[in-house]
Design a protein around this motif. Structure first.
Motif, PDB file in Angstrom:
ATOM      1  N   UNK A  59       0.856  -1.174   0.000  1.00 47.32           N
ATOM      2  CA  UNK A  59       0.000   0.000   0.000  1.00 47.32           C
ATOM      3  C   UNK A  59       0.896   1.229   0.000  1.00 47.32           C
ATOM      4  N   UNK A  60       0.550   2.204  -0.798  1.00 41.42           N
ATOM      5  CA  UNK A  60       1.180   3.518  -0.737  1.00 41.42           C
ATOM      6  C   UNK A  60       0.100   4.497  -0.327  1.00 41.42           C
ATOM      7  N   UNK A  61       0.315   5.130   0.818  1.00 35.95           N
ATOM      8  CA  UNK A  61      -0.680   6.037   1.379  1.00 35.95           C
ATOM      9  C   UNK A  61      -0.125   7.453   1.441  1.00 35.95           C
ATOM     10  N   UNK A  62      -0.973   8.396   1.150  1.00 33.18           N
ATOM     11  CA  UNK A  62      -0.649   9.800   1.387  1.00 33.18           C
ATOM     12  C   UNK A  62      -1.544  10.238   2.540  1.00 33.18           C
ATOM     13  N   UNK A  63      -0.898  10.712   3.610  1.00 34.24           N
ATOM     14  CA  UNK A  63      -1.587  11.072   4.841  1.00 34.24           C
ATOM     15  C   UNK A  63      -1.334  12.554   5.120  1.00 34.24           C
ATOM     16  N   UNK A  64      -2.347  13.242   5.631  1.00 33.97           N
ATOM     17  CA  UNK A  64      -2.139  14.646   5.993  1.00 33.97           C
ATOM     18  C   UNK A  64      -1.066  14.726   7.083  1.00 33.97           C
ATOM     19  N   UNK A  65      -0.278  15.781   7.041  1.00 34.10           N
ATOM     20  CA  UNK A  65       0.861  15.922   7.954  1.00 34.10           C
ATOM     21  C   UNK A  65       0.428  15.868   9.417  1.00 34.10           C
ATOM     22  N   UNK A  66      -0.699  16.490   9.747  1.00 37.78           N
ATOM     23  CA  UNK A  66      -1.118  16.516  11.150  1.00 37.78           C
ATOM     24  C   UNK A  66      -1.583  15.154  11.661  1.00 37.78           C
ATOM     25  N   UNK A  67      -1.919  14.227  10.771  1.00 36.79           N
ATOM     26  CA  UNK A  67      -2.387  12.901  11.186  1.00 36.79           C
ATOM     27  C   UNK A  67      -1.321  11.816  11.044  1.00 36.79           C
ATOM     28  N   UNK A  68      -0.168  12.150  10.506  1.00 32.64           N
ATOM     29  CA  UNK A  68       0.837  11.146  10.182  1.00 32.64           C
ATOM     30  C   UNK A  68       1.267  10.319  11.390  1.00 32.64           C
ATOM     31  N   UNK A  69       1.629  10.943  12.492  1.00 29.44           N
ATOM     32  CA  UNK A  69       2.098  10.202  13.667  1.00 29.44           C
ATOM     33  C   UNK A  69       1.022   9.289  14.227  1.00 29.44           C
ATOM     34  N   UNK A  70      -0.197   9.772  14.314  1.00 36.45           N
ATOM     35  CA  UNK A  70      -1.295   8.950  14.837  1.00 36.45           C
ATOM     36  C   UNK A  70      -1.561   7.757  13.927  1.00 36.45           C
ATOM     37  N   UNK A  71      -1.507   7.984  12.620  1.00 38.58           N
ATOM     38  CA  UNK A  71      -1.727   6.892  11.668  1.00 38.58           C
ATOM     39  C   UNK A  71      -0.625   5.849  11.808  1.00 38.58           C
ATOM     40  N   UNK A  72       0.623   6.286  11.931  1.00 40.76           N
ATOM     41  CA  UNK A  72       1.730   5.339  12.107  1.00 40.76           C
ATOM     42  C   UNK A  72       1.533   4.499  13.364  1.00 40.76           C
ATOM     43  N   UNK A  73       1.141   5.120  14.460  1.00 39.17           N
ATOM     44  CA  UNK A  73       0.906   4.382  15.706  1.00 39.17           C
ATOM     45  C   UNK A  73      -0.229   3.377  15.543  1.00 39.17           C
ATOM     46  N   UNK A  74      -1.276   3.754  14.849  1.00 42.37           N
ATOM     47  CA  UNK A  74      -2.398   2.845  14.597  1.00 42.37           C
ATOM     48  C   UNK A  74      -1.951   1.666  13.748  1.00 42.37           C
ATOM     49  N   UNK A 123     -10.468   3.949   6.780  1.00 46.55           N
ATOM     50  CA  UNK A 123     -10.933   4.635   7.987  1.00 46.55           C
ATOM     51  C   UNK A 123      -9.840   5.478   8.654  1.00 46.55           C
ATOM     52  N   UNK A 124      -8.629   5.457   8.105  1.00 49.70           N
ATOM     53  CA  UNK A 124      -7.530   6.198   8.714  1.00 49.70           C
ATOM     54  C   UNK A 124      -7.793   7.704   8.652  1.00 49.70           C
ATOM     55  N   UNK A 125      -7.539   8.407   9.755  1.00 51.70           N
ATOM     56  CA  UNK A 125      -7.711   9.860   9.727  1.00 51.70           C
ATOM     57  C   UNK A 125      -6.670  10.503   8.817  1.00 51.70           C
ATOM     58  N   UNK A 126      -7.091  11.477   8.049  1.00 53.69           N
ATOM     59  CA  UNK A 126      -6.166  12.208   7.198  1.00 53.69           C
ATOM     60  C   UNK A 126      -5.721  11.460   5.954  1.00 53.69           C
ATOM     61  N   UNK A 127      -6.395  10.362   5.599  1.00 55.13           N
ATOM     62  CA  UNK A 127      -6.039   9.629   4.382  1.00 55.13           C
ATOM     63  C   UNK A 127      -6.418  10.471   3.163  1.00 55.13           C
ATOM     64  N   UNK A 128      -5.423  10.785   2.345  1.00 58.85           N
ATOM     65  CA  UNK A 128      -5.651  11.601   1.159  1.00 58.85           C
ATOM     66  C   UNK A 128      -5.623  10.771  -0.116  1.00 58.85           C
ATOM     67  N   UNK A 129      -4.752   9.765  -0.157  1.00 56.20           N
ATOM     68  CA  UNK A 129      -4.634   8.879  -1.323  1.00 56.20           C
ATOM     69  C   UNK A 129      -4.240   7.490  -0.857  1.00 56.20           C
ATOM     70  N   UNK A 130      -4.646   6.503  -1.633  1.00 58.65           N
ATOM     71  CA  UNK A 130      -4.263   5.121  -1.350  1.00 58.65           C
ATOM     72  C   UNK A 130      -4.110   4.380  -2.664  1.00 58.65           C
ATOM     73  N   UNK A 131      -2.971   3.743  -2.847  1.00 58.12           N
ATOM     74  CA  UNK A 131      -2.823   2.812  -3.962  1.00 58.12           C
ATOM     75  C   UNK A 131      -2.429   1.462  -3.376  1.00 58.12           C
TER      76      UNK A 131
END
Length: 154
Positions: free
Chosen positions: A74-89, A130-138
């Motif tokens: 998966x290649x995900x583009x995540x908003x900068x403010x949500x990046x750390x939380x998404x990584x922890x999840x 369902x990830x917060x700040x998900x902008x793109x997903x391939x």
């Protein structure tokens, strides 16, 4: 596949390759292969560990033998403010085996092992979309492994 590390001498490179093929090889067996005593081999391996060249000894599990036959990137583009939380999840998701932060616009490259296309669909719906700040997903699946060197951490 042969590993060759320019910074190491020929004997250390041979030792690294022997351990990459079988990390359970005894010092005596390695010594027989490289022409050194058991004690000399032990000292060289300890020096490689101390220098951080050898980080750990591990096993490789064949995912197909445990029912995980679908390897997905998966290649995900995540908003900068949500990046750390998404990584922890994502670190808590058992199907995910690797997570890398890549250059670019807060990109994450993720590897997961799944059982089937149905599992992939569920994984996308329940873990990724369902990830917060998900902008793109391939999403891409592996159809063949051409070169897969587990002995060197990327």
């Amino acid at each position: 596949m042969k590993i060759h590390i320019e910074e190491l001498d020929e004997i250390d490179n041979k030792i690294i390759n022997l351990l990459a093929d079988n990390a359970r090889m005894s010092f005596v067996e390695i010594g027989d292969e490289v022409g050194l005593s058991r004690v000399a081999v032990k000292m060289r391996i300890q020096a490689l560990e101390k220098r951080g060249v050898i980080e750990k000894y591990s096993i490789i599990i064949n995912p197909e033998k445990i029912g995980n036959t679908l390897a997905v990137f998966f290649d995900l583009k995540i908003s900068a403010q949500d990046l750390n939380a998404v990584c922890e999840t994502l670190k808590q998701v058992p199907q995910i085996t690797k997570i890398y932060q890549m250059t670019g616009d807060t990109r994450l490259h993720i590897h997961a092992m799944l059982k089937s296309n149905t599992d992939l669909e569920d994984f996308l719906k329940n873990q990724i979309y369902v990830l917060p700040g998900l902008l793109e997903c391939s999403c891409n699946t592996i159809i063949a492994r051409i070169k897969d060197n587990e002995q060197i951490r990327i």
